[in-house]
Design an enzyme around this catalytic site. Structure first.
Site, PDB file in Angstrom:
ATOM      1  N   MET A  30       0.839  -1.205   0.000  1.00 37.35           N
ATOM      2  CA  MET A  30       0.000   0.000   0.000  1.00 37.35           C
ATOM      3  C   MET A  30       0.871   1.251   0.000  1.00 37.35           C
ATOM      4  O   MET A  30       0.390   2.355   0.277  1.00 37.35           O
ATOM      5  CB  MET A  30      -0.931  -0.004   1.213  1.00 37.35           C
ATOM      6  CG  MET A  30      -1.900  -1.197   1.162  1.00 37.35           C
ATOM      7  SD  MET A  30      -3.432  -0.910   2.039  1.00 37.35           S
ATOM      8  CE  MET A  30      -2.829  -0.643   3.690  1.00 37.35           C
ATOM      9  N   GLY A  36      10.805  -2.745   5.815  1.00 34.21           N
ATOM     10  CA  GLY A  36      10.081  -4.016   5.738  1.00 34.21           C
ATOM     11  C   GLY A  36       9.727  -4.330   4.287  1.00 34.21           C
ATOM     12  O   GLY A  36       9.995  -5.427   3.780  1.00 34.21           O
ATOM     13  N   HIS A  37       9.119  -3.344   3.613  1.00 35.36           N
ATOM     14  CA  HIS A  37       8.805  -3.520   2.188  1.00 35.36           C
ATOM     15  C   HIS A  37      10.083  -3.761   1.391  1.00 35.36           C
ATOM     16  O   HIS A  37      10.122  -4.588   0.491  1.00 35.36           O
ATOM     17  CB  HIS A  37       8.127  -2.268   1.629  1.00 35.36           C
ATOM     18  CG  HIS A  37       6.839  -1.891   2.296  1.00 35.36           C
ATOM     19  ND1 HIS A  37       6.720  -0.773   3.086  1.00 35.36           N
ATOM     20  CD2 HIS A  37       5.616  -2.476   2.277  1.00 35.36           C
ATOM     21  CE1 HIS A  37       5.468  -0.682   3.511  1.00 35.36           C
ATOM     22  NE2 HIS A  37       4.781  -1.699   3.048  1.00 35.36           N
ATOM     23  N   GLN A  61     -10.484  -2.724   1.340  1.00 37.04           N
ATOM     24  CA  GLN A  61     -10.059  -3.469   2.532  1.00 37.04           C
ATOM     25  C   GLN A  61     -10.123  -2.621   3.799  1.00 37.04           C
ATOM     26  O   GLN A  61      -9.737  -3.070   4.871  1.00 37.04           O
ATOM     27  CB  GLN A  61      -8.671  -4.085   2.340  1.00 37.04           C
ATOM     28  CG  GLN A  61      -7.512  -3.098   2.358  1.00 37.04           C
ATOM     29  CD  GLN A  61      -6.203  -3.778   2.028  1.00 37.04           C
ATOM     30  OE1 GLN A  61      -6.004  -4.264   0.919  1.00 37.04           O
ATOM     31  NE2 GLN A  61      -5.279  -3.813   2.982  1.00 37.04           N
ATOM     32  N   GLY A 147       4.915 -10.312   3.876  1.00 34.51           N
ATOM     33  CA  GLY A 147       5.619 -10.240   5.152  1.00 34.51           C
ATOM     34  C   GLY A 147       4.918 -11.060   6.218  1.00 34.51           C
ATOM     35  O   GLY A 147       3.687 -11.095   6.293  1.00 34.51           O
ATOM     36  N   LYS A 149       4.849 -10.182   9.095  1.00 37.97           N
ATOM     37  CA  LYS A 149       4.225  -9.170   9.955  1.00 37.97           C
ATOM     38  C   LYS A 149       2.702  -9.306   9.910  1.00 37.97           C
ATOM     39  O   LYS A 149       2.022  -9.189  10.915  1.00 37.97           O
ATOM     40  CB  LYS A 149       4.666  -7.787   9.462  1.00 37.97           C
ATOM     41  CG  LYS A 149       3.781  -6.645   9.878  1.00 37.97           C
ATOM     42  CD  LYS A 149       4.423  -5.860  10.969  1.00 37.97           C
ATOM     43  CE  LYS A 149       3.511  -4.815  11.559  1.00 37.97           C
ATOM     44  NZ  LYS A 149       2.715  -4.083  10.603  1.00 37.97           N
ATOM     45  N   ASP A 150       2.169  -9.530   8.702  1.00 45.35           N
ATOM     46  CA  ASP A 150       0.727  -9.725   8.525  1.00 45.35           C
ATOM     47  C   ASP A 150       0.484 -11.232   8.373  1.00 45.35           C
ATOM     48  O   ASP A 150       0.144 -11.720   7.293  1.00 45.35           O
ATOM     49  CB  ASP A 150       0.238  -8.953   7.307  1.00 45.35           C
ATOM     50  CG  ASP A 150       0.475  -7.456   7.464  1.00 45.35           C
ATOM     51  OD1 ASP A 150      -0.407  -6.772   7.975  1.00 45.35           O
ATOM     52  OD2 ASP A 150       1.580  -6.988   7.108  1.00 45.35           O
ATOM     53  N   SER A 186       3.902   1.345   8.078  1.00 44.83           N
ATOM     54  CA  SER A 186       3.567   2.682   7.569  1.00 44.83           C
ATOM     55  C   SER A 186       2.747   3.435   8.612  1.00 44.83           C
ATOM     56  O   SER A 186       2.788   4.662   8.689  1.00 44.83           O
ATOM     57  CB  SER A 186       2.776   2.566   6.266  1.00 44.83           C
ATOM     58  OG  SER A 186       3.462   1.730   5.351  1.00 44.83           O
TER      59      SER A 186
HETATM   60  P1  AMP Z   1       1.401  -2.965   3.467  1.00 46.98           P
HETATM   61  O1  AMP Z   1       1.964  -1.906   2.595  1.00 46.98           O
HETATM   62  O2  AMP Z   1       1.341  -2.607   4.917  1.00 46.98           O
HETATM   63  O3  AMP Z   1       0.107  -3.539   2.931  1.00 46.98           O
HETATM   64  O4  AMP Z   1       2.446  -4.170   3.416  1.00 46.98           O
HETATM   65  C1  AMP Z   1       2.840  -4.738   2.198  1.00 46.98           C
HETATM   66  C2  AMP Z   1       3.639  -5.973   2.468  1.00 46.98           C
HETATM   67  O5  AMP Z   1       4.786  -5.648   3.235  1.00 46.98           O
HETATM   68  C3  AMP Z   1       2.860  -7.033   3.264  1.00 46.98           C
HETATM   69  O6  AMP Z   1       3.153  -8.318   2.758  1.00 46.98           O
HETATM   70  C4  AMP Z   1       3.399  -6.853   4.656  1.00 46.98           C
HETATM   71  O7  AMP Z   1       3.322  -8.019   5.445  1.00 46.98           O
HETATM   72  C5  AMP Z   1       4.835  -6.482   4.375  1.00 46.98           C
HETATM   73  N1  AMP Z   1       5.402  -5.772   5.529  1.00 46.98           N
HETATM   74  C6  AMP Z   1       4.896  -4.675   6.142  1.00 46.98           C
HETATM   75  N2  AMP Z   1       5.649  -4.346   7.211  1.00 46.98           N
HETATM   76  C7  AMP Z   1       6.628  -5.266   7.291  1.00 46.98           C
HETATM   77  C8  AMP Z   1       7.720  -5.482   8.189  1.00 46.98           C
HETATM   78  N3  AMP Z   1       7.948  -4.685   9.224  1.00 46.98           N
HETATM   79  N4  AMP Z   1       8.532  -6.529   7.953  1.00 46.98           N
HETATM   80  C9  AMP Z   1       8.321  -7.373   6.900  1.00 46.98           C
HETATM   81  N5  AMP Z   1       7.311  -7.214   6.015  1.00 46.98           N
HETATM   82  C10 AMP Z   1       6.478  -6.180   6.209  1.00 46.98           C
END
Ligand code: AMP
Length: 280
Positions: A30, A36-37, A61, A147, A149-150, A186
């Site tokens: 997103m 992390g990304h 979502q 990740g 994380k989720d 984020s």
């Molecule tokens: P998001 O932009 O929050 O939807 O996350 C996009 C992807 O990045 C998802 O697969 C998350 O699990 C992963 N992600 C977000 N934060 C982290 C983190 N701290 N460590 C590893 N992966 C992450």
């Protein structure tokens, strides 16, 4: 590094790569990209000839009272991160490109979405699974990166990929943390200075739960109690859930065994943060 806004442009780029026999990785995000990304993008770059990063704040979502409007966006910064990590293409569509009028088809899941965030964020995983399915169909990647994380999202994506026969390998990547232990997110940008300090209670409480298991505790409820007691000592924290579930089906376990996911969601002020560990 190319940035495109339409489905047709993504398909044209991928078609050209495929004509050259190249493999393709996809990293769905997103945006407002952080380390992390970046770790997901780097893993994809290492595994594949080309990497597509989608940057899309997926409206379906988010619940009506959630942070869709406030969600941080900075595509210029995202470009720098993707370029730095070696990505090849950013897909940054408008909501109207992804959801044209009369959009009425959704990917719905059971079992893995009954508990944790699925129980608290009505429609969240339906939105996630629908957008991820669309991204798989738009990009047609060999591998897609998610990740840990989720963790519930990861289990759910694995399940619908299996159930609906998507021809894509799902690759799980470890949680990347700040130096003090806070999982990168984020949403951390919402935290005030005091809240940022208080947010450390998430990783600290998980650490205490893990320490109890390392000392031999195997009762899920006892471990949950250790974590919840620790979280409740932080005045700025409000526990949303503390759960111990099977990593694959996201159903509660009574005993901590291999493949147990211990997951928490906690409000720090108005910001809802999640974190977890897997016991193996
Ligand atoms: P998001 O932009 O929050 O939807 O996350 C996009 C992807 O990045 C998802 O697969 C998350 O699990 C992963 N992600 C977000 N934060 C982290 C983190 N701290 N460590 C590893 N992966 C992450």
């Amino acid at each position: 590094m190319q940035i495109v806004k339409t489905i047709e442009e993504v398909r044209a780029a991928v078609r050209a790569w495929r004509a050259d026999g190249l493999s393709v990785g996809l990293v769905p995000t997103m945006g407002f990209l952080h380390e992390g990304h970046r770790s997901l993008i780097e893993r994809s770059v290492a595994d594949n000839d080309r990497t597509v990063v989608s940057v899309f704040v997926n409206p379906i979502q988010f619940g009506p009272s959630e942070d869709l409007e406030a969600y941080p966006r900075d595509i210029e910064r995202d470009k720098t991160v993707v370029e730095g990590a070696g990505g090849d293409l950013i897909f940054n569509p408008e909501p109207s490109e992804m959801y044209p009028p009369h959009f009425t088809t959704f990917v719905d899941t059971t079992e893995t979405t009954e508990l944790l965030c699925g129980a608290r964020r009505a429609g969240h995983f339906r939105g996630v699974c629908t957008v991820v399915s669309k991204l798989f169909n738009i990009v047609g990647p060999d591998r897609a990166y998610f990740g840990q994380k989720d963790a519930q999202q990861l289990a759910t994506v694995r399940r619908f990929v299996r159930d609906l026969n998507f021809d894509v390998e799902i690759v799980a990547c470890p949680i990347v943390r700040e130096a003090d232990g806070l999982a990168k997110s984020s949403r951390n940008t919402y935290l005030s200075t005091d809240e940022r300090k208080a947010a450390l209670i998430l990783s600290e409480s998980l650490r205490q739960g893990k320490a109890a298991i390392e000392r031999g505790e195997r009762s899920a409820q006892a471990v949950i109690d250790v974590i919840a007691d620790s979280l409740n000592k932080e005045p700025l924290a409000r526990v949303d859930y503390v759960e111990a579930v099977d990593l694959d089906n996201v159903q509660r376990v009574e005993r901590i065994e291999e493949n147990t996911l211990v997951a928490i969601a906690v409000y720090i002020g108005k910001t809802r943060l999640i974190d977890n560990f897997i016991w193996k």
